[in-house]
Design a protein around this motif. Structure first.
Motif, PDB file in Angstrom:
ATOM      1  N   MET A   1       0.833  -1.184   0.000  1.00 22.97           N
ATOM      2  CA  MET A   1       0.000   0.000   0.000  1.00 22.97           C
ATOM      3  C   MET A   1       0.877   1.247   0.000  1.00 22.97           C
ATOM      4  O   MET A   1       1.809   1.355   0.774  1.00 22.97           O
ATOM      5  N   LYS A   2       0.563   2.160  -0.872  1.00 23.79           N
ATOM      6  CA  LYS A   2       1.250   3.447  -0.911  1.00 23.79           C
ATOM      7  C   LYS A   2       0.611   4.349   0.141  1.00 23.79           C
ATOM      8  O   LYS A   2      -0.604   4.400   0.272  1.00 23.79           O
ATOM      9  N   SER A   3       1.443   5.040   0.903  1.00 21.97           N
ATOM     10  CA  SER A   3       0.915   5.991   1.878  1.00 21.97           C
ATOM     11  C   SER A   3       1.326   7.404   1.479  1.00 21.97           C
ATOM     12  O   SER A   3       2.308   7.603   0.758  1.00 21.97           O
ATOM     13  N   TYR A   4       0.570   8.355   1.949  1.00 25.96           N
ATOM     14  CA  TYR A   4       0.794   9.767   1.643  1.00 25.96           C
ATOM     15  C   TYR A   4       0.821  10.535   2.945  1.00 25.96           C
ATOM     16  O   TYR A   4       0.204  10.129   3.928  1.00 25.96           O
ATOM     17  N   GLN A   5       1.527  11.666   2.936  1.00 24.29           N
ATOM     18  CA  GLN A   5       1.551  12.502   4.128  1.00 24.29           C
ATOM     19  C   GLN A   5       1.407  13.966   3.724  1.00 24.29           C
ATOM     20  O   GLN A   5       2.074  14.436   2.805  1.00 24.29           O
ATOM     21  N   LEU A   6       0.516  14.646   4.415  1.00 23.55           N
ATOM     22  CA  LEU A   6       0.327  16.079   4.227  1.00 23.55           C
ATOM     23  C   LEU A   6       0.486  16.750   5.587  1.00 23.55           C
ATOM     24  O   LEU A   6       0.108  16.198   6.613  1.00 23.55           O
ATOM     25  N   LYS A   7       1.064  17.954   5.570  1.00 23.44           N
ATOM     26  CA  LYS A   7       1.289  18.693   6.804  1.00 23.44           C
ATOM     27  C   LYS A   7       0.703  20.099   6.624  1.00 23.44           C
ATOM     28  O   LYS A   7       0.893  20.727   5.592  1.00 23.44           O
ATOM     29  N   PHE A   8      -0.011  20.550   7.648  1.00 19.80           N
ATOM     30  CA  PHE A   8      -0.637  21.868   7.612  1.00 19.80           C
ATOM     31  C   PHE A   8      -0.315  22.584   8.918  1.00 19.80           C
ATOM     32  O   PHE A   8      -0.390  21.982   9.986  1.00 19.80           O
ATOM     33  N   LYS A   9       0.040  23.883   8.816  1.00 21.26           N
ATOM     34  CA  LYS A   9       0.326  24.693  10.011  1.00 21.26           C
ATOM     35  C   LYS A   9      -0.542  25.936   9.974  1.00 21.26           C
ATOM     36  O   LYS A   9      -0.801  26.491   8.907  1.00 21.26           O
ATOM     37  N   GLN A  10      -0.938  26.370  11.162  1.00 21.38           N
ATOM     38  CA  GLN A  10      -1.719  27.590  11.274  1.00 21.38           C
ATOM     39  C   GLN A  10      -1.434  28.229  12.622  1.00 21.38           C
ATOM     40  O   GLN A  10      -1.310  27.537  13.632  1.00 21.38           O
ATOM     41  N   VAL A  11      -1.360  29.557  12.629  1.00 25.47           N
ATOM     42  CA  VAL A  11      -1.164  30.307  13.869  1.00 25.47           C
ATOM     43  C   VAL A  11      -2.456  31.059  14.156  1.00 25.47           C
ATOM     44  O   VAL A  11      -3.035  31.683  13.264  1.00 25.47           O
ATOM     45  N   LEU A  12      -2.898  30.966  15.409  1.00 28.61           N
ATOM     46  CA  LEU A  12      -4.115  31.658  15.835  1.00 28.61           C
ATOM     47  C   LEU A  12      -3.817  32.575  17.015  1.00 28.61           C
ATOM     48  O   LEU A  12      -3.042  32.208  17.903  1.00 28.61           O
ATOM     49  N   PRO A  13      -4.463  33.744  17.043  1.00 32.38           N
ATOM     50  CA  PRO A  13      -4.230  34.692  18.139  1.00 32.38           C
ATOM     51  C   PRO A  13      -5.100  34.394  19.359  1.00 32.38           C
ATOM     52  O   PRO A  13      -5.833  35.257  19.848  1.00 32.38           O
ATOM     53  N   ILE A  14      -5.067  33.150  19.820  1.00 30.36           N
ATOM     54  CA  ILE A  14      -5.829  32.740  21.003  1.00 30.36           C
ATOM     55  C   ILE A  14      -4.909  31.958  21.926  1.00 30.36           C
ATOM     56  O   ILE A  14      -3.809  31.565  21.535  1.00 30.36           O
ATOM     57  N   SER A  15      -5.376  31.728  23.118  1.00 33.93           N
ATOM     58  CA  SER A  15      -4.555  30.996  24.087  1.00 33.93           C
ATOM     59  C   SER A  15      -4.514  29.508  23.737  1.00 33.93           C
ATOM     60  O   SER A  15      -5.392  28.986  23.032  1.00 33.93           O
ATOM     61  N   LEU A  16      -3.521  28.843  24.262  1.00 34.05           N
ATOM     62  CA  LEU A  16      -3.406  27.401  24.088  1.00 34.05           C
ATOM     63  C   LEU A  16      -4.635  26.701  24.664  1.00 34.05           C
ATOM     64  O   LEU A  16      -5.181  25.778  24.042  1.00 34.05           O
ATOM     65  N   THR A  17      -5.104  27.155  25.800  1.00 35.37           N
ATOM     66  CA  THR A  17      -6.287  26.545  26.428  1.00 35.37           C
ATOM     67  C   THR A  17      -7.519  26.704  25.545  1.00 35.37           C
ATOM     68  O   THR A  17      -8.281  25.751  25.356  1.00 35.37           O
ATOM     69  N   ALA A  18      -7.727  27.877  24.953  1.00 39.64           N
ATOM     70  CA  ALA A  18      -8.881  28.107  24.085  1.00 39.64           C
ATOM     71  C   ALA A  18      -8.800  27.227  22.833  1.00 39.64           C
ATOM     72  O   ALA A  18      -9.805  26.643  22.412  1.00 39.64           O
ATOM     73  N   ALA A  19      -7.606  27.126  22.264  1.00 35.69           N
ATOM     74  CA  ALA A  19      -7.429  26.277  21.072  1.00 35.69           C
ATOM     75  C   ALA A  19      -7.710  24.822  21.429  1.00 35.69           C
ATOM     76  O   ALA A  19      -8.441  24.123  20.721  1.00 35.69           O
ATOM     77  N   TRP A  20      -7.135  24.365  22.524  1.00 27.97           N
ATOM     78  CA  TRP A  20      -7.334  22.974  22.932  1.00 27.97           C
ATOM     79  C   TRP A  20      -8.810  22.686  23.203  1.00 27.97           C
ATOM     80  O   TRP A  20      -9.345  21.682  22.759  1.00 27.97           O
ATOM     81  N   ASP A  21      -9.469  23.592  23.919  1.00 26.88           N
ATOM     82  CA  ASP A  21     -10.883  23.384  24.244  1.00 26.88           C
ATOM     83  C   ASP A  21     -11.731  23.247  22.983  1.00 26.88           C
ATOM     84  O   ASP A  21     -12.632  22.405  22.924  1.00 26.88           O
ATOM     85  N   PHE A  22     -11.453  24.044  21.984  1.00 24.06           N
ATOM     86  CA  PHE A  22     -12.237  23.983  20.748  1.00 24.06           C
ATOM     87  C   PHE A  22     -11.918  22.722  19.939  1.00 24.06           C
ATOM     88  O   PHE A  22     -12.800  21.963  19.567  1.00 24.06           O
ATOM     89  N   PHE A  23     -10.642  22.488  19.660  1.00 26.27           N
ATOM     90  CA  PHE A  23     -10.259  21.411  18.746  1.00 26.27           C
ATOM     91  C   PHE A  23     -10.339  20.022  19.366  1.00 26.27           C
ATOM     92  O   PHE A  23     -10.435  19.031  18.647  1.00 26.27           O
ATOM     93  N   SER A  24     -10.325  19.929  20.683  1.00 25.24           N
ATOM     94  CA  SER A  24     -10.422  18.608  21.311  1.00 25.24           C
ATOM     95  C   SER A  24     -11.869  18.201  21.578  1.00 25.24           C
ATOM     96  O   SER A  24     -12.108  17.148  22.155  1.00 25.24           O
ATOM     97  N   SER A  25     -12.815  18.989  21.113  1.00 30.77           N
ATOM     98  CA  SER A  25     -14.225  18.634  21.242  1.00 30.77           C
ATOM     99  C   SER A  25     -14.724  18.116  19.892  1.00 30.77           C
ATOM    100  O   SER A  25     -14.810  18.881  18.924  1.00 30.77           O
ATOM    101  N   PRO A  26     -15.049  16.828  19.790  1.00 29.00           N
ATOM    102  CA  PRO A  26     -15.504  16.273  18.503  1.00 29.00           C
ATOM    103  C   PRO A  26     -16.703  17.007  17.903  1.00 29.00           C
ATOM    104  O   PRO A  26     -16.833  17.085  16.683  1.00 29.00           O
ATOM    105  N   ALA A  27     -17.543  17.589  18.741  1.00 27.88           N
ATOM    106  CA  ALA A  27     -18.724  18.294  18.238  1.00 27.88           C
ATOM    107  C   ALA A  27     -18.345  19.487  17.360  1.00 27.88           C
ATOM    108  O   ALA A  27     -19.116  19.891  16.494  1.00 27.88           O
TER     109      ALA A  27
END
Length: 152
Positions: free
Chosen positions: A1-27
Protein backbone atom coordinates in the motif's frame (compact mmCIF):
# COMPACT_ATOMS: atom_id res chain seq x y z
CA UNK A 1 0.00 0.00 0.00
CA UNK A 2 1.25 3.45 -0.91
CA UNK A 3 0.91 5.99 1.88
CA UNK A 4 0.79 9.77 1.64
CA UNK A 5 1.55 12.50 4.13
CA UNK A 6 0.33 16.08 4.23
CA UNK A 7 1.29 18.69 6.80
CA UNK A 8 -0.64 21.87 7.61
CA UNK A 9 0.33 24.69 10.01
CA UNK A 10 -1.72 27.59 11.27
CA UNK A 11 -1.16 30.31 13.87
CA UNK A 12 -4.11 31.66 15.83
CA UNK A 13 -4.23 34.69 18.14
CA UNK A 14 -5.83 32.74 21.00
CA UNK A 15 -4.55 31.00 24.09
CA UNK A 16 -3.41 27.40 24.09
CA UNK A 17 -6.29 26.54 26.43
CA UNK A 18 -8.88 28.11 24.08
CA UNK A 19 -7.43 26.28 21.07
CA UNK A 20 -7.33 22.97 22.93
CA UNK A 21 -10.88 23.38 24.24
CA UNK A 22 -12.24 23.98 20.75
CA UNK A 23 -10.26 21.41 18.75
CA UNK A 24 -10.42 18.61 21.31
CA UNK A 25 -14.23 18.63 21.24
CA UNK A 26 -15.50 16.27 18.50
CA UNK A 27 -18.72 18.29 18.24
CA UNK A 28 -16.75 21.23 16.78
CA UNK A 29 -15.41 19.25 13.82
CA UNK A 30 -18.57 19.82 11.79
CA UNK A 31 -18.17 23.60 12.31
CA UNK A 32 -14.86 23.60 10.42
CA UNK A 33 -15.74 21.14 7.63
CA UNK A 34 -17.08 22.32 4.24
CA UNK A 35 -20.88 22.18 3.98
CA UNK A 36 -20.74 20.21 0.71
CA UNK A 37 -19.31 17.25 2.63
CA UNK A 38 -22.56 16.96 4.61
CA UNK A 39 -20.47 16.08 7.66
CA UNK A 40 -22.46 14.97 10.71
CA UNK A 41 -21.00 13.67 13.96
CA UNK A 42 -23.29 10.79 14.98
CA UNK A 43 -21.58 9.71 18.23
CA UNK A 44 -23.65 10.24 21.34
CA UNK A 45 -20.69 11.36 23.44
CA UNK A 46 -19.41 13.93 20.91
CA UNK A 47 -20.15 16.79 23.32
CA UNK A 48 -17.62 15.60 25.90
CA UNK A 49 -13.86 15.93 26.01
CA UNK A 50 -11.88 13.36 24.10
CA UNK A 51 -9.88 10.60 25.73
CA UNK A 52 -7.74 7.68 24.50
CA UNK A 53 -10.02 4.94 23.25
CA UNK A 54 -12.88 7.28 22.39
CA UNK A 55 -14.72 6.18 19.23
CA UNK A 56 -16.28 8.91 17.10
CA UNK A 57 -18.71 8.13 14.29
CA UNK A 58 -19.66 10.38 11.40
CA UNK A 59 -21.67 10.49 8.23
CA UNK A 60 -19.81 12.18 5.40
CA UNK A 61 -20.09 12.73 1.66
CA UNK A 62 -16.50 13.27 0.49
CA UNK A 63 -16.98 12.94 -3.30
CA UNK A 64 -19.79 12.90 -5.84
CA UNK A 65 -22.58 12.97 -3.25
CA UNK A 66 -21.76 9.43 -2.06
CA UNK A 67 -22.67 9.12 1.64
CA UNK A 68 -20.36 7.07 3.87
CA UNK A 69 -20.15 6.05 7.49
CA UNK A 70 -16.81 6.74 9.13
CA UNK A 71 -15.39 5.82 12.53
CA UNK A 72 -12.22 7.11 14.10
CA UNK A 73 -10.62 6.29 17.42
CA UNK A 74 -8.74 8.78 19.55
CA UNK A 75 -5.61 6.75 20.25
CA UNK A 76 -3.45 9.27 22.13
CA UNK A 77 -4.13 12.46 24.06
CA UNK A 78 -1.66 14.75 25.80
CA UNK A 79 -3.81 17.71 26.95
CA UNK A 80 -2.83 21.04 25.41
CA UNK A 81 -0.05 19.32 23.41
CA UNK A 82 -1.50 16.82 20.93
CA UNK A 83 -4.04 14.18 20.10
CA UNK A 84 -4.13 11.49 17.44
CA UNK A 85 -7.11 10.00 15.65
CA UNK A 86 -7.02 6.84 13.54
CA UNK A 87 -9.69 5.46 11.24
CA UNK A 88 -11.33 2.22 12.34
CA UNK A 89 -13.59 2.01 9.28
CA UNK A 90 -14.36 4.40 6.48
CA UNK A 91 -13.21 5.62 3.09
CA UNK A 92 -9.45 5.18 3.61
CA UNK A 93 -7.38 2.04 3.88
CA UNK A 94 -5.26 3.80 6.50
CA UNK A 95 -5.74 7.12 8.36
CA UNK A 96 -3.49 8.52 11.07
CA UNK A 97 -4.06 12.18 11.95
CA UNK A 98 -1.86 14.02 14.45
CA UNK A 99 -3.05 17.36 15.87
CA UNK A 100 -0.26 19.32 17.61
CA UNK A 101 -0.62 22.55 19.61
CA UNK A 102 2.19 24.83 20.78
CA UNK A 103 1.97 28.12 22.65
CA UNK A 104 3.91 30.85 20.86
CA UNK A 105 4.23 34.60 21.28
CA UNK A 106 0.79 36.06 20.63
CA UNK A 107 -1.11 32.82 20.32
CA UNK A 108 -0.87 29.18 19.40
CA UNK A 109 0.65 27.27 16.49
CA UNK A 110 -1.37 24.28 15.34
CA UNK A 111 0.17 21.59 13.18
CA UNK A 112 -1.77 18.78 11.52
CA UNK A 113 0.18 15.80 10.19
CA UNK A 114 -2.03 13.49 8.17
CA UNK A 115 -0.75 10.12 6.95
CA UNK A 116 -3.17 8.05 4.92
CA UNK A 117 -3.51 5.34 2.30
CA UNK A 118 -6.24 4.46 -0.15
CA UNK A 119 -7.74 1.12 -1.11
CA UNK A 120 -7.82 -0.34 -4.63
CA UNK A 121 -4.11 -0.45 -5.45
CA UNK A 122 -3.27 1.37 -8.69
CA UNK A 123 -6.84 2.71 -8.96
CA UNK A 124 -6.46 4.24 -5.51
CA UNK A 125 -3.14 5.82 -6.51
CA UNK A 126 -4.76 7.29 -9.62
CA UNK A 127 -7.72 8.56 -7.58
CA UNK A 128 -5.27 10.16 -5.17
CA UNK A 129 -3.55 12.12 -7.91
CA UNK A 130 -6.76 13.12 -9.68
CA UNK A 131 -9.10 13.76 -6.74
CA UNK A 132 -8.25 12.82 -3.19
CA UNK A 133 -5.09 14.86 -2.59
CA UNK A 134 -6.73 18.05 -3.87
CA UNK A 135 -9.93 17.36 -1.91
CA UNK A 136 -7.99 16.95 1.34
CA UNK A 137 -6.03 20.15 0.66
CA UNK A 138 -9.31 21.98 -0.07
CA UNK A 139 -10.77 20.74 3.23
CA UNK A 140 -7.78 22.07 5.17
CA UNK A 141 -7.85 25.37 3.25
CA UNK A 142 -11.53 25.73 4.19
CA UNK A 143 -10.70 24.82 7.78
CA UNK A 144 -7.94 27.44 7.91
CA UNK A 145 -10.32 30.16 6.69
CA UNK A 146 -13.13 29.05 9.00
CA UNK A 147 -10.85 29.02 12.04
CA UNK A 148 -9.69 32.55 11.19
CA UNK A 149 -13.35 33.56 10.92
CA UNK A 150 -14.05 32.05 14.34
CA UNK A 151 -10.96 33.24 16.20
CA UNK A 152 -9.48 36.14 14.21
Amino acid sequence: MKSYQLKFKQVLPISLTAAWDFFSSPANLAKITPDDMEFIVTSEESEGKMYPGMLITYKVSPLFGVHLNWMTEITQVEPEKYFIDEQRFGPFKFWHHQHHFKAIEGGVEMTDILTYGLPLGILGRMAHEMLVKNKIKAIFTFREKKVIELFG
